[in-house]
Design an enzyme around this catalytic site. Sequence first.
Site: not given
Length: 394
Positions: A101, A201, A79-81
């Site tokens: 993750k 971040d 679903i993403g990085t």
Amino acid sequence: MHLDTIIPIAMCLAIFIALISFIVLPYINMFLKDSATSKEGDPIPTKNGDIFSILNFDGRIAYEDIIKATEDFDIRYCIGTSSYGSVYRAQLPNGKVVALKKLHQREAQEPAFYKSFRNEVKMLTEIRHKNIVKLHGFCLHRRCKFLIYQYMERGSLICVLRNDDEAVELEWNIRVNVITNISHALSYLHHDCIRPILDRDISSKNILLNLKLEAFVFDFGNSRFLDPYSSNHTVFAGTYGYIAPELTYTIDVTEKCDVYSFGVVALEVLMGTHPGELLTSLSSSPSSLQNVMLSDILDTRLLPPRSKNLTLNIVVAATLALGCLRAKPKSRPTMKFVSQQLVACQRPLLKSFPAISLLELLNSELEMENEIEPLPKLSSRPAEYHGSSFKQNP
Ligand SMILES: *[C@@H]1O[C@H](CO)[C@@H](O)[C@H](O)[C@H]1NC(C)=O
Ligand SMILES: *[C@@H]1O[C@H](CO)[C@@H](O)[C@H](O)[C@H]1NC(C)=O
Ligand SMILES: *[C@@H]1O[C@H](CO)[C@@H](O)[C@H](O)[C@H]1NC(C)=O
């Protein structure tokens, strides 16, 4: 015994047995099923190594359940990085959905990636906050390294803002709430942890939303404990477009760098898109903002705010965002101040909304515990506007 006494007794007995089996059988069934699943699930953590840990999780998560749920991390479940791996969605046998993750195999060989991975585990096991994505567990197995998180149904803030339909769902009051939620998480990291933590971040990519469109801070791969006694809590980190300008000439990362990144995200939420050029104007020629009206930069996919309260909340959020974007780190407010102001921001708006310029907001006074170095007042506008002033005096 007579037959006419045996029959009622037998009937009673039969009814009794039937009742018992109705009540008890489902439990026996469940018990059998349970032991069956635990036969599949239980030996895993011990079989596959010692570093499979699950934190405060109400269900059981087994390594093989996760491999099965993601078909061994098939791309379809991705679903993403994030900073150092891909994020997957996994539905566990108990129905619960989690996010994983996974550190890529290639990156697992890289000491730098592996370090941020371990760093994230270390950070997240020490912190717990309602606006920080919860870590349920992790697996640091030789074959496969992953973290298990609370699943956020609506995905990242950046994706929601980029999608026109979803952006419209993010109404003004929800946007103000999102900004408030993020400010609470950062205030907690900076001020309420035993050892202050810098996220380093903050970006719209690393803010996730749940079904109720509440915001959560995600991705602690780059975060650090702020150690006031160490001269190098440094190392460059962050996402392009969110990095405080002072980091181009200094390597001294402070919590005010997070404050700056928060300011970018807050403005992005109000504008519906990354502020881009506006950030350059803010740092190089603030006077050019005299003719930029707040009402003109707001996301045009939404109707302008109508209620007085909403308008005021947006003005307050924008003022705080601009305060966070001040070029001098020391003149930015603290996250504690920002989160408190966002909650307690009821002041009358003494000027019509379309007449409020960014320059005025930038120059408005933020009463802080730190020294304040307001920008020179360049505008000659009348002084009756106090809508965004946080000074206690009338
Ligand atoms: C997000 O912020 C809003 C407004 O302050 C609040 O009502 C809501 O409870 C917050 N959500 C979470 C998960 O903290
Ligand atoms: C600063 O960082 C370097 C490299 O990571 C390390 O070798 C050194 O010991 C650190 N110094 C202090 C004072 O922490
Ligand atoms: C506006 O804010 C005031 C003060 O907090 C509150 O009492 C009132 O209910 C709010 N009105 C609306 C429409 O939200």
